[in-house]
Design a protein around this motif. Sequence first.
Motif, short mmCIF file in Angstrom:
data_model
loop_
_atom_site.label_atom_id
_atom_site.label_comp_id
_atom_site.label_asym_id
_atom_site.label_seq_id
_atom_site.Cartn_x
_atom_site.Cartn_y
_atom_site.Cartn_z
N VAL A 11 0.85 -1.20 0.00
CA VAL A 11 0.00 0.00 0.00
C VAL A 11 0.88 1.25 0.00
O VAL A 11 0.63 2.20 -0.75
N CYS A 12 1.91 1.24 0.82
CA CYS A 12 2.80 2.39 0.92
C CYS A 12 3.58 2.61 -0.38
O CYS A 12 3.79 3.76 -0.79
N GLU A 13 3.99 1.54 -1.02
CA GLU A 13 4.71 1.67 -2.30
C GLU A 13 3.86 2.37 -3.34
O GLU A 13 4.36 3.20 -4.10
N ARG A 14 2.57 2.07 -3.36
CA ARG A 14 1.68 2.73 -4.32
C ARG A 14 1.58 4.23 -4.02
O ARG A 14 1.38 5.03 -4.93
N GLY A 15 1.74 4.61 -2.77
CA GLY A 15 1.70 6.02 -2.41
C GLY A 15 3.02 6.74 -2.66
O GLY A 15 3.08 7.96 -2.55
N CYS A 16 4.05 6.00 -3.00
CA CYS A 16 5.39 6.58 -3.22
C CYS A 16 5.86 6.40 -4.66
O CYS A 16 7.07 6.44 -4.93
N LEU A 17 4.93 6.20 -5.58
CA LEU A 17 5.29 5.92 -6.97
C LEU A 17 6.04 7.06 -7.64
O LEU A 17 6.77 6.85 -8.61
N ASP A 18 5.89 8.27 -7.13
CA ASP A 18 6.54 9.43 -7.75
C ASP A 18 8.00 9.57 -7.33
O ASP A 18 8.68 10.49 -7.76
N LYS A 19 8.49 8.64 -6.51
CA LYS A 19 9.87 8.71 -6.02
C LYS A 19 10.69 7.55 -6.59
O LYS A 19 10.15 6.54 -6.99
N VAL A 22 16.66 5.78 -3.23
CA VAL A 22 16.62 5.86 -1.77
C VAL A 22 15.44 6.73 -1.31
O VAL A 22 14.86 6.48 -0.25
N ALA A 23 15.05 7.72 -2.11
CA ALA A 23 13.91 8.55 -1.74
C ALA A 23 12.63 7.71 -1.65
O ALA A 23 11.80 7.92 -0.76
N LYS A 24 12.49 6.74 -2.55
CA LYS A 24 11.32 5.86 -2.51
C LYS A 24 11.39 4.95 -1.29
O LYS A 24 10.39 4.74 -0.61
N THR A 25 12.57 4.40 -1.00
CA THR A 25 12.73 3.54 0.17
C THR A 25 12.36 4.30 1.44
O THR A 25 11.63 3.80 2.29
N ILE A 26 12.85 5.53 1.56
CA ILE A 26 12.55 6.35 2.73
C ILE A 26 11.06 6.63 2.82
O ILE A 26 10.44 6.52 3.89
N CYS A 27 10.45 6.98 1.71
CA CYS A 27 9.01 7.25 1.66
C CYS A 27 8.21 6.04 2.14
O CYS A 27 7.31 6.17 2.97
N VAL A 28 8.56 4.87 1.62
CA VAL A 28 7.84 3.64 1.98
C VAL A 28 8.01 3.33 3.47
O VAL A 28 7.05 3.04 4.17
N ARG A 29 9.25 3.41 3.97
CA ARG A 29 9.50 3.09 5.38
C ARG A 29 8.77 4.06 6.31
O ARG A 29 8.21 3.66 7.32
N GLN A 30 8.76 5.35 5.94
CA GLN A 30 8.04 6.33 6.75
C GLN A 30 6.55 6.03 6.77
O GLN A 30 5.89 6.19 7.79
N CYS A 31 6.02 5.59 5.66
CA CYS A 31 4.61 5.24 5.56
C CYS A 31 4.28 3.99 6.36
O CYS A 31 3.28 3.95 7.08
N VAL A 32 5.11 2.97 6.26
CA VAL A 32 4.87 1.70 6.96
C VAL A 32 4.81 1.92 8.47
O VAL A 32 3.91 1.44 9.15
N SER A 33 5.78 2.65 9.00
CA SER A 33 5.80 2.93 10.44
C SER A 33 6.61 4.18 10.72
O SER A 33 7.84 4.11 10.82
N PRO A 34 5.93 5.32 10.86
CA PRO A 34 6.66 6.55 11.15
C PRO A 34 7.51 6.46 12.43
O PRO A 34 8.64 6.96 12.45
N SER A 35 7.01 5.80 13.45
CA SER A 35 7.77 5.73 14.71
C SER A 35 9.00 4.83 14.58
O SER A 35 10.06 5.16 15.10
#
Length: 71
Positions: A11-19, A22-35
């Motif tokens: 789900v998070c990867e679909r929200g980070c398609l524009d990256k 490493v920017a995409k990896t960071i986006c996905v990880r932040q989405c999966v669990s910000p904490s």
Amino acid sequence: MEVIYREVEGVCERGCLDKNGVAKTICVRQCVSPSCFRDLYQHDMLEEGEVDVRLNSFKGCFVQRYNKFRT
């Protein structure tokens, strides 16, 4: 638990398609669990080409926090 992690990650990867990269990896990880992202990456961000040796720790953190909220 790996299945749940993969579902959330998808789900998070679909929200980070524009990256990309490493920017995409960071986006996905932040989405999966910000904490978990904050705890493991904020003070030492991933860099392009870096092997992410913290991924297993990140997944473990996700599972712990997921289980904490399920009980």
